[in-house]
Design a protein around this motif. Sequence first.
Motif, PDB file in Angstrom:
ATOM      1  N   THR A   1       0.809  -1.227   0.000  1.00 55.43           N
ATOM      2  CA  THR A   1       0.000   0.000   0.000  1.00 55.43           C
ATOM      3  C   THR A   1       0.837   1.268   0.000  1.00 55.43           C
ATOM      4  OG1 THR A   1      -0.089   0.123   2.421  1.00 55.43           O
ATOM      5  CG2 THR A   1      -1.816  -1.166   1.311  1.00 55.43           C
ATOM      6  N   GLY A   2       2.097   1.167   0.427  1.00 56.33           N
ATOM      7  CA  GLY A   2       2.942   2.348   0.537  1.00 56.33           C
ATOM      8  C   GLY A   2       2.664   3.158   1.793  1.00 56.33           C
ATOM      9  N   HIS A   3       1.813   2.634   2.679  1.00 54.86           N
ATOM     10  CA  HIS A   3       1.478   3.313   3.924  1.00 54.86           C
ATOM     11  C   HIS A   3       2.228   2.675   5.087  1.00 54.86           C
ATOM     12  CE1 HIS A   3      -2.278   4.221   1.572  1.00 54.86           C
ATOM     13  NE2 HIS A   3      -1.891   5.434   1.962  1.00 54.86           N
ATOM     14  N   TYR A   4       2.427   3.475   6.116  1.00 53.32           N
ATOM     15  CA  TYR A   4       3.035   2.947   7.331  1.00 53.32           C
ATOM     16  C   TYR A   4       1.956   2.410   8.256  1.00 53.32           C
ATOM     17  CZ  TYR A   4       7.746   4.536   6.376  1.00 53.32           C
ATOM     18  OH  TYR A   4       8.986   4.689   5.828  1.00 53.32           O
ATOM     19  N   GLU A   5       2.299   1.340   8.966  1.00 51.47           N
ATOM     20  CA  GLU A   5       1.412   0.756   9.958  1.00 51.47           C
ATOM     21  C   GLU A   5       2.058   0.930  11.325  1.00 51.47           C
ATOM     22  OE1 GLU A   5       0.916  -3.294   8.706  1.00 51.47           O
ATOM     23  OE2 GLU A   5      -0.075  -2.706   6.845  1.00 51.47           O
ATOM     24  N   VAL A   6       1.261   1.293  12.312  1.00 54.39           N
ATOM     25  CA  VAL A   6       1.756   1.463  13.675  1.00 54.39           C
ATOM     26  C   VAL A   6       1.415   0.206  14.446  1.00 54.39           C
ATOM     27  CG1 VAL A   6       1.627   2.855  15.772  1.00 54.39           C
ATOM     28  CG2 VAL A   6       1.324   3.939  13.537  1.00 54.39           C
ATOM     29  N   VAL A   7       2.435  -0.440  15.006  1.00 52.85           N
ATOM     30  CA  VAL A   7       2.226  -1.663  15.774  1.00 52.85           C
ATOM     31  C   VAL A   7       2.997  -1.571  17.083  1.00 52.85           C
ATOM     32  CG1 VAL A   7       1.836  -3.132  13.761  1.00 52.85           C
ATOM     33  CG2 VAL A   7       4.133  -2.859  14.646  1.00 52.85           C
ATOM     34  N   ARG A   8       2.510  -2.277  18.061  1.00 52.12           N
ATOM     35  CA  ARG A   8       3.204  -2.346  19.346  1.00 52.12           C
ATOM     36  C   ARG A   8       4.502  -3.116  19.143  1.00 52.12           C
ATOM     37  NH1 ARG A   8       2.151  -5.854  24.423  1.00 52.12           N
ATOM     38  NH2 ARG A   8       3.006  -4.523  26.043  1.00 52.12           N
TER      39      ARG A   8
END
Length: 81
Positions: A38-45
């Motif tokens: 997607t080219g998007h960043y994902e925020v994960v713990r």
Amino acid sequence: MASTTVTCKGQVTISVDLSNQLGLGTGDHVEFILNDETGHYEVVRATCSVKALKGIIRKPAVLVSIEDINSVIGEQGASAR
């Protein structure tokens, strides 16, 4: 959709609702992972360090020496031939 503002120090504040959804607590770390599709960043713990795992497994009721372990390995190896 949750949004926030970047401070002059490059810091962001995560809202309580989003923090709860991510399972975050005070002092926890987050990772920003780029999703190549997607080219998007994902925020994960972020996962915890190995040091945080200390004490989660109880000590065994019976201690086994290295010599005993090596003996059993040798016996099992010999019987497998």
